[in-house]
Design a protein around this motif. Sequence first.
Motif, short mmCIF file in Angstrom:
data_model
loop_
_atom_site.label_atom_id
_atom_site.label_comp_id
_atom_site.label_asym_id
_atom_site.label_seq_id
_atom_site.Cartn_x
_atom_site.Cartn_y
_atom_site.Cartn_z
N ILE A 1 4.76 21.78 -6.30
CA ILE A 1 4.00 21.83 -5.22
C ILE A 1 4.95 20.24 -4.03
CG2 ILE A 1 1.43 21.64 -3.22
CD1 ILE A 1 0.15 22.28 -5.63
N TYR A 2 4.42 19.29 -4.57
CA TYR A 2 4.79 18.29 -3.50
C TYR A 2 6.82 17.37 -4.33
CZ TYR A 2 0.01 17.89 -1.72
OH TYR A 2 -0.71 18.61 -2.05
N PHE A 3 7.47 18.09 -3.55
CA PHE A 3 8.50 18.08 -4.31
C PHE A 3 8.54 16.14 -4.39
CE2 PHE A 3 8.79 22.53 -3.06
CZ PHE A 3 8.86 22.68 -3.78
N ALA A 4 8.84 15.56 -3.45
CA ALA A 4 8.81 14.87 -3.08
C ALA A 4 8.30 13.49 -4.46
CB ALA A 4 9.02 13.76 -1.86
N GLU A 5 9.18 12.87 -4.98
CA GLU A 5 8.44 12.13 -5.33
C GLU A 5 7.65 10.59 -5.02
OE1 GLU A 5 8.11 10.53 -9.56
OE2 GLU A 5 9.29 12.96 -9.24
N ARG A 6 6.92 10.75 -5.12
CA ARG A 6 6.37 9.51 -4.89
C ARG A 6 5.81 8.13 -5.68
NH1 ARG A 6 3.52 11.69 -0.72
NH2 ARG A 6 3.39 13.76 -0.51
N PRO A 7 5.81 6.72 -5.36
CA PRO A 7 5.78 5.39 -5.95
C PRO A 7 4.62 5.52 -7.06
CG PRO A 7 5.33 5.39 -3.77
CD PRO A 7 5.67 6.31 -3.62
N LEU A 8 4.58 4.64 -7.42
CA LEU A 8 3.18 4.75 -8.61
C LEU A 8 2.18 3.84 -7.50
CD1 LEU A 8 4.38 4.50 -12.01
CD2 LEU A 8 3.28 5.69 -11.33
N CYS A 9 2.60 2.94 -7.09
CA CYS A 9 1.63 2.13 -6.00
C CYS A 9 2.01 2.21 -4.80
CB CYS A 9 1.49 1.20 -6.36
SG CYS A 9 0.69 0.46 -5.55
N GLU A 10 1.25 3.10 -3.73
CA GLU A 10 1.97 3.21 -2.08
C GLU A 10 0.83 2.14 -1.63
OE1 GLU A 10 0.16 7.05 -1.20
OE2 GLU A 10 1.96 8.08 -1.76
N ARG A 11 0.18 1.15 -2.56
CA ARG A 11 -0.28 0.04 -1.50
C ARG A 11 0.33 -0.78 -0.89
NH1 ARG A 11 -3.03 -1.95 -6.01
NH2 ARG A 11 -4.56 -0.53 -6.46
N LEU A 12 0.54 -1.22 0.38
CA LEU A 12 0.86 -2.57 1.01
C LEU A 12 -0.55 -3.40 1.23
CD1 LEU A 12 1.89 0.22 3.38
CD2 LEU A 12 3.78 -0.83 1.95
N VAL A 13 0.32 -4.18 0.84
CA VAL A 13 -0.37 -5.97 1.64
C VAL A 13 -0.12 -6.50 2.95
CG1 VAL A 13 -1.17 -8.42 0.80
CG2 VAL A 13 -0.12 -6.47 -0.79
N ASN A 14 -1.26 -6.36 3.72
CA ASN A 14 -1.29 -6.85 5.32
C ASN A 14 -0.71 -8.52 5.28
OD1 ASN A 14 -1.81 -4.16 5.59
ND2 ASN A 14 -4.10 -4.35 5.66
N ARG A 15 -0.10 -8.89 4.51
CA ARG A 15 0.02 -10.32 4.43
C ARG A 15 0.64 -11.41 5.39
NH1 ARG A 15 3.09 -14.48 2.03
NH2 ARG A 15 5.10 -13.50 3.04
N VAL B 1 -3.71 -11.97 12.68
CA VAL B 1 -4.33 -10.82 13.85
C VAL B 1 -4.33 -9.10 13.01
CG1 VAL B 1 -3.26 -10.97 15.74
CG2 VAL B 1 -1.78 -10.14 13.94
N ASN B 2 -4.96 -9.38 11.88
CA ASN B 2 -5.23 -8.56 10.88
C ASN B 2 -6.66 -8.36 11.34
OD1 ASN B 2 -5.59 -6.70 8.81
ND2 ASN B 2 -5.46 -7.98 7.17
N LEU B 3 -6.76 -6.73 11.94
CA LEU B 3 -7.86 -5.56 12.57
C LEU B 3 -8.28 -5.07 11.18
CD1 LEU B 3 -7.37 -5.55 15.79
CD2 LEU B 3 -8.63 -7.46 15.10
N MET B 4 -7.41 -4.78 10.40
CA MET B 4 -7.33 -3.39 9.38
C MET B 4 -9.17 -3.61 8.70
SD MET B 4 -5.03 -1.91 10.16
CE MET B 4 -4.93 -0.20 9.27
N GLN B 5 -9.86 -2.12 8.39
CA GLN B 5 -11.06 -2.45 8.25
C GLN B 5 -11.01 -2.16 7.01
OE1 GLN B 5 -14.69 -1.00 10.98
NE2 GLN B 5 -12.85 0.50 10.85
N ASP B 6 -11.93 -1.99 6.22
CA ASP B 6 -11.73 -1.87 4.59
C ASP B 6 -11.84 -0.05 4.63
OD1 ASP B 6 -13.09 -2.58 1.49
OD2 ASP B 6 -14.28 -1.03 2.13
N TRP B 7 -11.56 0.40 3.70
CA TRP B 7 -11.20 1.82 3.64
C TRP B 7 -12.19 2.40 3.72
CZ3 TRP B 7 -12.47 4.99 -0.93
CH2 TRP B 7 -13.17 4.07 -1.35
N ARG B 8 -13.45 1.78 2.85
CA ARG B 8 -14.51 2.84 3.28
C ARG B 8 -15.28 2.82 4.18
NH1 ARG B 8 -14.47 0.20 -2.09
NH2 ARG B 8 -15.13 1.24 -3.96
N VAL B 9 -15.14 2.18 4.88
CA VAL B 9 -16.14 1.64 6.33
C VAL B 9 -15.11 2.87 7.73
CG1 VAL B 9 -16.18 0.45 8.57
CG2 VAL B 9 -16.32 -0.51 5.95
#
Length: 145
Positions: free
Chosen positions: A101-115, A122-130
């Motif tokens: 279904i998905y031809f594009a290879e996906r990286p094992l880790c798509e996590r980015l860090v807001n360092r 100015v990090n206003l990003m909330q926790d993903w659960r919220v």
Amino acid sequence: GWMMGAGPKKDKKFIQKLMKQLKEGKKELFIVDDKDGTPTYTHDFAKNVKALIQNEYWGLYNMVCGGQTSRLEVANELLKMLKLSDTVKITTVKSDYFKEIYFAERPLCERLVNRKLELRKVNLMQDWRVALKQYLDKYYQGYLN
């Protein structure tokens, strides 16, 4: 990370796909357990971009919701929020299960860090659960009824 934000009509992302399957009455979800990432709510993203512009902080920034997670954990949390944990089964699969279904290879880790956002305070990003809860409340009220 992957975005959530347009709601049922436009969104073609992970959460929307799961919601669609649940609406169709699926009692089993196949979720990859070998991919990490953080879902990101477009409203949070936009709010943070605005803050950067107002502060005239130019450059490249990573901007994802807080909290390290995996697609499996997000799917489990979603079922919990929808009170479907007892009725819907999650079956874990490796990502090549979906390779047709998905031809594009996906990286094992798509996590980015807001360092950089953190450094500039100015990090206003909330926790993903919220963010996930807000997203469901905004776009999926009564969707499964």
